[in-house]
Design an enzyme around this catalytic site. Structure first.
Site, PDB file in Angstrom:
ATOM      1  N   ILE A   1      34.306  13.329  43.282  1.00  0.00           N
ATOM      2  CA  ILE A   1      34.412  14.715  43.468  1.00  0.00           C
ATOM      3  C   ILE A   1      34.839  14.910  45.148  1.00  0.00           C
ATOM      4  CG2 ILE A   1      33.273  16.981  43.563  1.00  0.00           C
ATOM      5  CD1 ILE A   1      31.149  15.612  41.700  1.00  0.00           C
TER       6      ILE A   1
ATOM      7  N   GLY B   1      35.540  17.599  48.492  1.00  0.00           N
ATOM      8  CA  GLY B   1      34.945  18.579  49.159  1.00  0.00           C
ATOM      9  C   GLY B   1      33.464  18.870  48.702  1.00  0.00           C
ATOM     10  N   CYS B   2      32.591  17.796  48.816  1.00  0.00           N
ATOM     11  CA  CYS B   2      31.170  17.938  48.558  1.00  0.00           C
ATOM     12  C   CYS B   2      30.350  18.364  49.689  1.00  0.00           C
ATOM     13  CB  CYS B   2      30.774  16.472  47.933  1.00  0.00           C
ATOM     14  SG  CYS B   2      31.525  16.130  46.452  1.00  0.00           S
TER      15      CYS B   2
ATOM     16  N   SER C   1      29.612  21.223  50.803  1.00  0.00           N
ATOM     17  CA  SER C   1      29.189  22.753  50.601  1.00  0.00           C
ATOM     18  C   SER C   1      29.632  23.132  49.374  1.00  0.00           C
ATOM     19  CB  SER C   1      29.493  23.540  51.728  1.00  0.00           C
ATOM     20  OG  SER C   1      30.996  23.904  51.831  1.00  0.00           O
ATOM     21  N   GLY C   2      29.058  24.387  48.971  1.00  0.00           N
ATOM     22  CA  GLY C   2      29.657  25.216  47.738  1.00  0.00           C
ATOM     23  C   GLY C   2      29.690  24.361  46.449  1.00  0.00           C
TER      24      GLY C   2
ATOM     25  N   GLY D   1      31.681  21.896  45.485  1.00  0.00           N
ATOM     26  CA  GLY D   1      31.546  20.702  45.162  1.00  0.00           C
ATOM     27  C   GLY D   1      30.237  19.836  45.381  1.00  0.00           C
TER      28      GLY D   1
ATOM     29  N   TYR E   1      47.894  31.506  50.145  1.00  0.00           N
ATOM     30  CA  TYR E   1      46.802  30.931  49.180  1.00  0.00           C
ATOM     31  C   TYR E   1      46.775  30.886  47.915  1.00  0.00           C
ATOM     32  CZ  TYR E   1      42.022  30.038  47.330  1.00  0.00           C
ATOM     33  OH  TYR E   1      41.123  29.542  46.547  1.00  0.00           O
TER      34      TYR E   1
END
Length: 250
Positions: free
Chosen positions: A6, A8-9, A11-12, A14, A140
């Site tokens: 995974i 982007g772990c 925060s949020g 992830g 974006y």
């Protein structure tokens, strides 16, 4: 035992997804630009690796260190609420380099292994902002819509090899670090025309009333994509995401 990588772990979405897969007995490779193992429960099934998806060398090192995996979750990314007129070339490049090219590069890095084994799942996390036009997120939105487009084509290419590909589309989440990560890219707060629009947008992102998306919603959608062979290509994540998806299909 199955394994998942995974991105982007820190925060949020992830972080929540890594916790869910750990809780359900999977081996988890949790990646982040600055590794912080203390963010996740200690487990012999957990490895925390450094990864900057905008850096090809970092991708190669992380994929090699991870070893064989069953599922790739491309979650890392960032947004910036900037009027298109004021979006700098540097901001546009950063958005596409991370959100689009980083996701593409991670996908390309694992595909040869999945194809040789004739097994594997790729899950790309984008956004419901791709479903309809909104102000201030044009670039974006474009970077995430590009991921939608190549993921849909990828699904057609690799299904004959026994691979699965899914898109998870979260809605608006007041729990993410959207505002913090966007701050270096903000432009227009001192502009009398754009400032009210930007201030209103930032306030709406932080507003937790009404239908919104929570991190467990996204983790659950990713879990479904990873474990349910009958899951659709496009999976909404969050109460508002389900509404937007239904409206987009009308």
């Amino acid at each position: 035992m199955q394994s998942v990588l995974i991105t982007g772990c820190s925060s949020g979405f992830g972080l929540e997804t890594a916790k869910l897969f750990l809780d359900r007995g999977w081996e988890v490779v949790a990646t982040m630009r600055t590794p912080r193992a203390e963010l996740l429960p200690a487990s012999e099934r957990l490895r925390v690796l450094p990864l900057d998806i905008a850096d090809p060398d970092s991708i190669a090192r992380a994929v090699a260190a991870a070893g064989p995996i069953d599922v790739l979750v491309n979650n890392a990314g960032f947004g910036a609420p900037v009027p298109i007129e004021l979006t700098t070339a540097a901001t546009a490049h950063a958005l596409f380099q991370t959100n689009t090219m980083g996701t593409l590069a991670m996908t390309q890095a694992v595909l040869p292994h999945f194809r040789r084994r004739r097994a594997g799942v790729i899950i790309n996390v984008t956004s419901t902002v791709t479903l309809k036009p909104l102000p201030l997120v044009g670039v974006y939105r474009a970077s995430k819509a590009a991921v939608n487009a190549f993921t849909e084509s990828l699904a057609a290419e690799v299904t004959p090899f026994g691979l699965r590909v899914h898109l998870v589309l979260p809605g608006r989440s007041p729990e993410t670090r959207f505002g913090d990560n966007a701050r270096p890219h903000l432009r227009g707060l001192d502009d009398p025309d754009y400032a009210p629009l930007i201030e209103g947008f930032v306030a709406s992102v932080r507003n937790s009333t009404g239908p919104v998306t929570h991190a467990p919603d996204v983790a659950a959608a990713i879990w479904r994509a990873a474990t349910d062979p009958s899951a659709p290509l496009h999976i909404p994540a969050g109460a508002d995401a389900e509404i937007w998806m239904a409206e987009a299909r009308c």
